[in-house]
Design a protein around this motif. Structure first.
Motif, mmCIF file in Angstrom:
data_model
loop_
_atom_site.group_PDB
_atom_site.id
_atom_site.type_symbol
_atom_site.label_atom_id
_atom_site.label_comp_id
_atom_site.label_asym_id
_atom_site.label_seq_id
_atom_site.Cartn_x
_atom_site.Cartn_y
_atom_site.Cartn_z
ATOM 1 N N ASN A 296 0.827 -1.206 0.000
ATOM 2 C CA ASN A 296 0.000 0.000 0.000
ATOM 3 C C ASN A 296 0.868 1.267 0.000
ATOM 4 O O ASN A 296 0.528 2.262 -0.646
ATOM 5 N N LEU A 297 1.977 1.206 0.715
ATOM 6 C CA LEU A 297 2.842 2.390 0.804
ATOM 7 C C LEU A 297 3.492 2.716 -0.531
ATOM 8 O O LEU A 297 3.851 3.877 -0.782
ATOM 9 N N ARG B 287 2.061 2.611 -3.414
ATOM 10 C CA ARG B 287 1.135 3.206 -4.375
ATOM 11 C C ARG B 287 1.472 4.676 -4.623
ATOM 12 O O ARG B 287 1.110 5.241 -5.648
ATOM 13 N N GLU B 288 2.139 5.290 -3.659
ATOM 14 C CA GLU B 288 2.734 6.619 -3.846
ATOM 15 C C GLU B 288 4.223 6.446 -3.562
ATOM 16 O O GLU B 288 4.699 6.805 -2.481
ATOM 17 N N ARG C 47 7.810 8.348 3.923
ATOM 18 C CA ARG C 47 7.058 7.560 4.907
ATOM 19 C C ARG C 47 7.739 7.569 6.279
ATOM 20 O O ARG C 47 7.075 7.572 7.293
ATOM 21 N N GLY D 34 8.095 5.437 0.414
ATOM 22 C CA GLY D 34 7.450 4.127 0.466
ATOM 23 C C GLY D 34 8.223 3.084 -0.316
ATOM 24 O O GLY D 34 8.406 1.951 0.142
ATOM 25 N N PRO E 123 -1.683 12.894 8.511
ATOM 26 C CA PRO E 123 -0.710 12.438 7.528
ATOM 27 C C PRO E 123 0.750 12.441 7.977
ATOM 28 O O PRO E 123 1.554 11.727 7.421
ATOM 29 N N LEU F 102 1.584 4.289 9.655
ATOM 30 C CA LEU F 102 1.676 3.755 8.298
ATOM 31 C C LEU F 102 0.382 3.067 7.886
ATOM 32 O O LEU F 102 -0.036 3.156 6.725
ATOM 33 N N ASN G 281 -2.122 5.187 6.322
ATOM 34 C CA ASN G 281 -1.600 5.817 5.110
ATOM 35 C C ASN G 281 -0.914 7.141 5.424
ATOM 36 O O ASN G 281 -0.931 8.071 4.623
ATOM 37 N N SER H 236 2.606 9.148 7.509
ATOM 38 C CA SER H 236 4.064 9.105 7.511
ATOM 39 C C SER H 236 4.544 9.521 8.893
ATOM 40 O O SER H 236 3.786 10.050 9.708
#
Length: 242
Positions: A14-15, A17-18, A23, A38, A186, A212, A215, A217
Motif C-alpha cells: 500500500n505504501l 502506491r505513492e 514515509r 514508500g 498524515p 503507516l 496511510n 508518515s
C-alpha cells in the motif's frame, strides 16, 4: 467504521502506491537526517527479509532478538522479521531463547549461535568494530540481497509476533485497525530514545505501524535537542503524538 487490518506485506505494498512519498523521516544526534519513501522503505525491508530467510531460515517460530535502539534501522529490521512470519524479541528475559541476535554490540552476546552486527550511521559501509567469526556484518551484507522478496513464509496470525516489556502481541494484532471516520493525520511525530530494548522501542514500533496503517508518515526523532526539535517539527509539518 474500521477497515480490515492488513498484513505487513500488504501494508508495504500500500505504501508503494505513492512510491516517492516520504514515509519515515529520521532525525538523530549530530544533525543526521534520513528520509525513506514508500518505495525505499519496501526495498530495505525486502532485502532484509531475504537475508533473514536465506541465511537463517527465518519463519514462523523463529525468534529474533533486536538489541537495537529506537532508530529507523530498527523499524526496518522489525518489519523484515514480521514479513518473514517470525517473532521480534525486545525483552530477552521474557522471550527466552533467541534464534538470531541483531545488535549494535556483538561483544555483548558471546553465546549467540546466529549473530548480526548492525551499524547505525546512514553512511556506514561496514560495521565499525570487531565482527565475531561466523557473524554477519549487516551493513555490508543487506545490500547484496534482492530488491524483491524471492520467497518468504506466510505468518501465522495467531502466533506471537512481538515480545517486549509491554507484553506479547500476535501477528493479527500488530497493525491497529483504521477507523475510516477518523480524520487523517498524515504526518506524525514519533519520539525515541537512544536506549536499547525496553518499552521505548516497543512504543516506537507500535506508533510507526499505526501511522503507516493509516496511510500516513512518520517523523522519527532520537535524542534531538528541544530547540532543534521545535524547528524541525514545524518544518516537517508533523503532529505530536501517534
Amino acid at each position: 467504521m474500521s477497515v480490515p487490518t492488513p498484513s505487513i506485506g500488504s501494508l508495504l505494498t500500500n505504501l508503494t502506491r505513492e512510491p516517492g512519498r516520504p514515509r519515515i523521516t529520521w532525525y538523530g544526534p549530530d544533525s543526521e537526517r534520513v528520509e525513506l519513501s514508500g518505495a525505499v522503505l519496501e526495498n530495505w525491508v525486502n532485502k532484509t527479509t531475504n537475508l533473514l530467510v536465506e541465511e537463517f531460515d527465518a519463519g514462523p517460530g523463529t525468534r529474533v532478538l533486536l538489541d537495537l535502539p529506537g532508530h529507523w534501522r530498527t523499524v526496518v529490521w522489525a518489519l523484515a522479521v514480521w514479513r518473514a512470519g517470525a517473532c521480534v524479541v525486545l525483552e530477552p528475559s521474557a522471550g527466552g531463547r533467541a534464534d538470531v541476535v541483531v545488535t549494535t554490540d556483538p561483544g555483548a552476546h558471546p553465546g549467540a549461535a546466529e549473530l548480526v552486527a548492525v551499524s547505525l550511521p546512514a553512511l556506514a559501509r561496514r560495521f565499525d568494530g570487531d565482527v565475531p567469526p561466523g557473524a554477519i556484518d549487516a551493513t555490508a551484507a543487506v545490500m547484496t540481497y534482492g530488491d524483491a522478496i524471492g520467497w518468504a513464509p506466510e505468518a501465522d496470525g495467531a502466533a506471537t509476533a512481538l515480545i517486549g516489556p509491554g507484553g506479547a502481541v500476535a501477528h493479527d494484532a500488530l497493525i491497529p485497525p483504521v477507523d475510516e471516520g477518523r480524520p487523517g493525520r498524515p504526518r506524525v511525530h514519533v519520539p525515541a530514545t537512544g536506549t536499547h530494548g525496553g518499552r521505548s522501542v516497543q512504543r516506537v514500533l507500535v506508533d510507526v505501524l499505526g501511522a503507516l496503517a493509516a496511510n500516513g508518515s512518520v517523523v522519527l526523532t532520537c535524542d534531538v535537542e528541544p530547540d532543534r526539535m521545535h524547528r524541525l517539527l514545524a518544518q516537517e509539518g508533523a503532529l505530536t503524538g501517534a
